[in-house]
Write an enzyme that holds these catalytic residues in place. Structure first.
Site, mmCIF file in Angstrom:
data_model
loop_
_atom_site.group_PDB
_atom_site.id
_atom_site.type_symbol
_atom_site.label_atom_id
_atom_site.label_comp_id
_atom_site.label_asym_id
_atom_site.label_seq_id
_atom_site.Cartn_x
_atom_site.Cartn_y
_atom_site.Cartn_z
ATOM 1 N N ALA A 1 4.175 -6.515 -8.787
ATOM 2 C CA ALA A 1 4.104 -5.192 -7.145
ATOM 3 C C ALA A 1 5.251 -4.880 -7.949
ATOM 4 C CB ALA A 1 4.876 -6.226 -5.949
ATOM 5 N N ALA A 2 5.697 -2.741 -7.993
ATOM 6 C CA ALA A 2 6.359 -2.718 -8.216
ATOM 7 C C ALA A 2 6.440 -1.386 -8.089
ATOM 8 C CB ALA A 2 6.715 -3.235 -9.844
ATOM 9 N N ARG B 1 3.582 5.618 -27.592
ATOM 10 C CA ARG B 1 3.055 4.252 -27.372
ATOM 11 C C ARG B 1 1.860 3.393 -27.557
ATOM 12 N NH1 ARG B 1 7.035 6.458 -25.689
ATOM 13 N NH2 ARG B 1 7.887 6.568 -23.472
ATOM 14 N N THR C 1 7.295 -5.170 -18.755
ATOM 15 C CA THR C 1 6.906 -4.606 -19.962
ATOM 16 C C THR C 1 7.103 -4.851 -20.813
ATOM 17 O OG1 THR C 1 6.936 -1.797 -19.523
ATOM 18 C CG2 THR C 1 8.385 -2.932 -18.268
ATOM 19 N N ASP C 2 7.308 -4.297 -22.177
ATOM 20 C CA ASP C 2 7.856 -3.866 -23.270
ATOM 21 C C ASP C 2 8.759 -2.619 -22.748
ATOM 22 O OD1 ASP C 2 6.732 -1.735 -23.206
ATOM 23 O OD2 ASP C 2 5.987 -1.043 -24.738
ATOM 24 N N GLU C 3 8.835 -2.087 -22.092
ATOM 25 C CA GLU C 3 9.748 -1.276 -21.720
ATOM 26 C C GLU C 3 11.192 -1.383 -21.886
ATOM 27 O OE1 GLU C 3 8.801 2.451 -19.487
ATOM 28 O OE2 GLU C 3 6.905 2.380 -19.639
ATOM 29 N N TYR D 1 13.587 3.237 -14.115
ATOM 30 C CA TYR D 1 12.812 1.968 -14.158
ATOM 31 C C TYR D 1 12.906 0.900 -15.777
ATOM 32 C CZ TYR D 1 8.234 -0.234 -15.756
ATOM 33 O OH TYR D 1 6.563 -0.478 -15.490
ATOM 34 N N LEU E 1 0.787 -0.984 0.044
ATOM 35 C CA LEU E 1 0.030 0.048 -0.407
ATOM 36 C C LEU E 1 0.793 1.402 0.347
ATOM 37 C CD1 LEU E 1 -2.795 -0.966 2.461
ATOM 38 C CD2 LEU E 1 -2.749 -1.258 0.112
ATOM 39 N N LYS F 1 12.954 -3.243 -13.847
ATOM 40 C CA LYS F 1 12.081 -4.258 -14.250
ATOM 41 C C LYS F 1 13.344 -5.287 -15.264
ATOM 42 C CE LYS F 1 8.447 -4.300 -13.866
ATOM 43 N NZ LYS F 1 7.721 -5.410 -13.250
ATOM 44 N N HIS G 1 14.082 10.522 -22.771
ATOM 45 C CA HIS G 1 12.547 9.797 -22.920
ATOM 46 C C HIS G 1 12.883 8.803 -24.444
ATOM 47 C CE1 HIS G 1 7.822 11.615 -23.846
ATOM 48 N NE2 HIS G 1 8.651 10.535 -23.565
HETATM 49 P P1 NAD Z 1 0.495 0.739 -9.546
HETATM 50 O O1 NAD Z 1 1.994 1.720 -9.443
HETATM 51 O O2 NAD Z 1 -0.424 1.352 -10.005
HETATM 52 O O3 NAD Z 1 0.605 -0.552 -9.000
HETATM 53 C C1 NAD Z 1 1.915 -1.149 -7.670
HETATM 54 C C2 NAD Z 1 1.223 -1.993 -6.604
HETATM 55 O O4 NAD Z 1 2.815 -2.479 -6.189
HETATM 56 C C3 NAD Z 1 0.692 -0.757 -5.245
HETATM 57 O O5 NAD Z 1 -0.048 -1.627 -5.233
HETATM 58 C C4 NAD Z 1 1.941 -0.669 -5.009
HETATM 59 O O6 NAD Z 1 1.306 -0.623 -3.381
HETATM 60 C C5 NAD Z 1 2.433 -2.218 -4.888
HETATM 61 N N1 NAD Z 1 3.912 -2.141 -4.172
HETATM 62 C C6 NAD Z 1 4.869 -1.322 -4.712
HETATM 63 N N2 NAD Z 1 6.240 -1.305 -3.808
HETATM 64 C C7 NAD Z 1 6.209 -2.718 -3.068
HETATM 65 C C8 NAD Z 1 6.840 -3.340 -2.274
HETATM 66 N N3 NAD Z 1 7.946 -2.782 -1.639
HETATM 67 N N4 NAD Z 1 6.058 -4.387 -1.640
HETATM 68 C C9 NAD Z 1 4.708 -4.956 -2.318
HETATM 69 N N5 NAD Z 1 4.245 -4.179 -2.686
HETATM 70 C C10 NAD Z 1 4.005 -3.161 -3.519
HETATM 71 O O7 NAD Z 1 1.315 -0.226 -10.937
HETATM 72 P P2 NAD Z 1 0.036 -0.591 -12.275
HETATM 73 O O8 NAD Z 1 0.588 0.002 -13.176
HETATM 74 O O9 NAD Z 1 -0.511 -2.109 -11.691
HETATM 75 O O10 NAD Z 1 2.164 -1.694 -13.057
HETATM 76 C C11 NAD Z 1 1.783 -3.309 -11.729
HETATM 77 C C12 NAD Z 1 2.688 -4.429 -13.131
HETATM 78 O O11 NAD Z 1 2.698 -4.374 -14.163
HETATM 79 C C13 NAD Z 1 4.283 -3.341 -12.826
HETATM 80 O O12 NAD Z 1 5.452 -4.648 -12.263
HETATM 81 C C14 NAD Z 1 4.562 -3.294 -13.845
HETATM 82 O O13 NAD Z 1 5.736 -2.599 -13.980
HETATM 83 C C15 NAD Z 1 4.051 -4.249 -14.749
HETATM 84 N N6 NAD Z 1 3.863 -3.157 -16.236
HETATM 85 C C16 NAD Z 1 2.869 -2.201 -16.071
HETATM 86 C C17 NAD Z 1 2.557 -1.406 -17.046
HETATM 87 C C18 NAD Z 1 1.502 0.033 -17.308
HETATM 88 O O14 NAD Z 1 1.595 0.339 -18.514
HETATM 89 N N7 NAD Z 1 1.075 0.306 -16.211
HETATM 90 C C19 NAD Z 1 2.563 -2.058 -18.487
HETATM 91 C C20 NAD Z 1 2.881 -3.078 -18.504
HETATM 92 C C21 NAD Z 1 3.596 -3.548 -17.420
HETATM 93 P P1 TYD Z 2 3.340 7.703 -19.072
HETATM 94 O O1 TYD Z 2 1.653 7.139 -18.163
HETATM 95 O O2 TYD Z 2 3.830 8.046 -18.259
HETATM 96 O O3 TYD Z 2 4.152 5.929 -19.229
HETATM 97 P P2 TYD Z 2 5.244 5.361 -19.721
HETATM 98 O O4 TYD Z 2 6.543 6.306 -19.847
HETATM 99 O O5 TYD Z 2 5.813 4.409 -19.278
HETATM 100 O O6 TYD Z 2 5.268 4.948 -21.362
HETATM 101 O O7 TYD Z 2 3.837 8.386 -19.830
HETATM 102 C C1 TYD Z 2 3.404 7.902 -21.001
HETATM 103 C C2 TYD Z 2 3.664 8.788 -22.323
HETATM 104 O O8 TYD Z 2 3.417 9.949 -22.058
HETATM 105 C C3 TYD Z 2 5.193 9.100 -22.251
HETATM 106 O O9 TYD Z 2 5.683 9.280 -23.762
HETATM 107 C C4 TYD Z 2 5.505 10.248 -21.317
HETATM 108 C C5 TYD Z 2 4.044 11.158 -21.709
HETATM 109 N N1 TYD Z 2 3.284 12.079 -20.613
HETATM 110 C C6 TYD Z 2 3.754 13.812 -21.530
HETATM 111 O O10 TYD Z 2 3.140 13.968 -22.270
HETATM 112 N N2 TYD Z 2 2.806 14.644 -20.327
HETATM 113 C C7 TYD Z 2 3.223 13.545 -18.486
HETATM 114 O O11 TYD Z 2 2.202 14.600 -18.108
HETATM 115 C C8 TYD Z 2 2.874 12.210 -18.423
HETATM 116 C C9 TYD Z 2 3.172 12.024 -17.034
HETATM 117 C C10 TYD Z 2 3.489 11.196 -19.874
#
Ligand code: NAD
Ligand code: TYD
Length: 351
Positions: A86-87, A223, A134-136, A159, A39, A163, A293
Site C-alpha cells: 500500500a502506498a 526506465r 522501488t529503485d527510485e 515520492y 481503496l 519510500k 525529473h
Molecule cells: P498503486 O497506486 O496501483 O496501488 C496502491 C494501492 O495502495 C491502491 O490499491 C490504494 O488504494 C492502496 N492505498 C493507498 N493508500 C492507502 C492507505 N493509506 N491505506 C491502505 N491502502 C492504501 O501502486 P502500485 O504501482 O501497485 O505499487 C505498489 C507498491 O509497489 C508501492 O509500494 C510502490 O511504491 C511499489 N513499486 C511500484 C512500482 C511500479 O512501477 N508501479 C515499482 C516498484 C515499486
Molecule cells: P511514470 O510511469 O510516472 O513512472 P516513474 O516516474 O515512477 O518512473 O513515468 C515513467 C517515465 O515516463 C518518466 O520518465 C516520466 C515519463 N512520462 C512522460 O513522459 N509522459 C507522461 O505522461 C507520464 C505519465 C510519464
C-alpha cells in the site's frame, strides 16, 4: 480450515498488489490471504474479480494511517506475515501534494511495523514482514552504471523520499527490535490493470482514443521495465526464501528511453488497430518536463538471480503485446477507472 500462514497483503486492490494477491490465492490454497486496502483512486476491486469468493481470500477496507484499525485486523485474522505494497505511488501526484505521501508511505508503514511488532511480540520466529519498495530510492543514474543493493540512498522526488524513509524505518525495526523484515526494490512495472496515469497505460489509452501523447522534456529519460507478473514472482521468491534483514533489487535488464518506448507502442497499436503506418506517432507532443525529473534508472538484480534463482520470464516485446491486448479487450475496465464510477460505488458500499 487451519491455514499454514495468514498473510496480510496491503494495497492488494492496486496494480501490483492485485497481481500478488491473485498469485498467492491461486498458488497457495493453504494460506489465508487478507487483502487490506483503503481503496483510494488507485485501488479497484474489479482488479480481483476472479479471486472474490475464493475460500482463502478476505478483504478489509482499511487505512494504514490508522494504527488502531491495523491492530484490529491483525487480531481478527491472527495475521502471521505481511507483504506491504500500500502506498501513494505516482511521482507527479507527489510533486503536486507531498503530504499524503508522508502520511501513507511513511506514517502508514511505521503503523504497520508497530502493529506487527505488537501482534508478534511473543516471538518473531516464523513471521515475515516483506516491504515492497522501488529503485527510485537510489536516485538518478548518468549514462552508465547500475543500482546495486549497496548503492547509497539518494531520493530526489517527494515520492522516492517517502519510500526511502519507509525503507529506513523497516530496516530500523530489524536492527532495533529484531523484527524479521525483507525489502525488495523493483524497477518500473508494466502489465494489465495498471492505472492510466502512468506512462505505459496512459499512452495505450490515449493512442486508442487518438488523443495527444504527452512526452515530458525531450523523451530521453530512461526506465528499466519489468512485467508485473515477474515482479509478483520475485516477491513470492523473496518472501519465501530471501534472507531476513536483507534487501533485494528486482529488475528486467530492459532499459528504454521514453521516446523509443512511445514510438514502439504507437507502431504496435497502429498494426493492431489497422491504422496507417506512423498515424499514432503524429499524436506525440513534447510537453514541459517534470520538476527534478530523474534521468535514468537501471537495476542490477544479480543478487536475486544468483542467491534465489529468479529471472524475468518474458521478453519486453512479448509483455508489451500481452499488455496492449489486455487493454484492447477490457474497454469497460478503462471506462470505469477513468470515469470515477467505481469510486462512487465504493463510497456507497464501503463507507
Ligand atoms: P498503486 O497506486 O496501483 O496501488 C496502491 C494501492 O495502495 C491502491 O490499491 C490504494 O488504494 C492502496 N492505498 C493507498 N493508500 C492507502 C492507505 N493509506 N491505506 C491502505 N491502502 C492504501 O501502486 P502500485 O504501482 O501497485 O505499487 C505498489 C507498491 O509497489 C508501492 O509500494 C510502490 O511504491 C511499489 N513499486 C511500484 C512500482 C511500479 O512501477 N508501479 C515499482 C516498484 C515499486
Ligand atoms: P511514470 O510511469 O510516472 O513512472 P516513474 O516516474 O515512477 O518512473 O513515468 C515513467 C517515465 O515516463 C518518466 O520518465 C516520466 C515519463 N512520462 C512522460 O513522459 N509522459 C507522461 O505522461 C507520464 C505519465 C510519464
Amino acid at each position: 480450515m487451519e491455514f499454514e500462514k495468514r498473510i496480510l497483503v496491503t494495497g492488494g486492490a492496486g496494480f501490483i498488489g492485485s497481481h500478488v494477491v491473485r498469485r498467492l490465492v491461486n498458488f497457495y490454497p493453504k494460506y489465508l490471504i487478507v487483502n487490506l486496502d483503503k481503496l483510494t483512486y488507485a485501488g479497484n476491486l474489479e482488479n480481483l474479480d476472479d479471486v472474490l469468493g475464493h475460500p482463502n481470500y478476505r478483504f478489509e477496507k482499511t487505512d494504514i494511517q490508522s494504527l488502531e484499525a491495523l491492530k484490529s485486523v491483525f487480531e481478527r485474522h491472527a495475521i502471521t506475515d505481511v507483504i506491504h505494497l500500500a502506498a501513494e505511488s505516482h511521482v507527479d501526484r507527489s510533486i503536486d501534494g507531498p503530504l499524503e505521501f508522508v502520511f501513507t508511505n511513511v506514517v502508514g508503514t511505521v503503523n504497520l511495523l508497530e502493529a506487527a511488532r505488537s501482534a508478534w511480540s511473543g516471538s518473531f520466529e516464523n513471521h515475515v514482514f516483506h516491504h515492497v519498495s522501488t529503485d527510485e530510492v537510489y536516485g538518478s543514474l548518468g549514462s552508465s552504471g547500475f543500482f546495486t543493493e549497496a548503492t547509497p540512498y539518494d531520493p530526489r522526488s517527494p515520492y522516492s523520499a517517502s519510500k526511502a524513509s519507509s525503507d529506513h524505518f523497516v530496516n530500523a525495526y530489524f536492527h532495533t527490535y529484531g523484527l524479521p523484515i525483507k525489502i525488495s526494490n523493483c524497477s518500473n512495472n508494466y502489465g494489465s490493470h495498471h492505472f492510466p496515469e502512468k506512462l505505459i497505460p496512459l499512452m495505450i489509452n490515449n493512442i486508442l482514443k487518438e488523443q495527444a501523447l504527452p512526452v515530458y522534456g525531450n523523451g530521453s529519460n530512461i526506465r528499466d521495465w519489468l512485467w508485473v507478473e515477474d515482479h509478483a514472482s520475485a516477491i513470492d521468491v523473496i518472501f519465501h526464501r530471501g534472507k531476513v534483514g536483507e534487501s533485494y533489487n528486482v529488475g528486467g535488464l530492459n532499459e528504454w528511453t521514453n521516446l523509443d518506448l512511445v514510438h514502439y507502442l504507437c507502431d504496435l497499436m497502429d498494426r493492431k488497430l489497422g491504422r496507417s503506418e506512423g498515424a499514432s506517432r503524429e499524436l506525440i507532443r513534447f510537453v514541459k518536463d517534470r520538476a527534478g525529473h530523474d534521468q535514468r534508472y537501471a537495476i542490477d538484480a544479480s543478487k536475486l538471480t544468483q542467491e534465489l534463482g529468479w529471472s524475468p520470464s518474458l521478453r519486453f516485446e512479448e509483455g508489451l503485446e500481452k499488455t496492449v491486448d489486455w487493454y484492447l479487450s477490457h474497454p469497460e475496465w478503462i471506462e470505469h477507472v477513468t470515469s470515477g464510477a467505481y469510486q462512487a460505488y465504493y463510497q456507497k458500499f464501503y463507507q
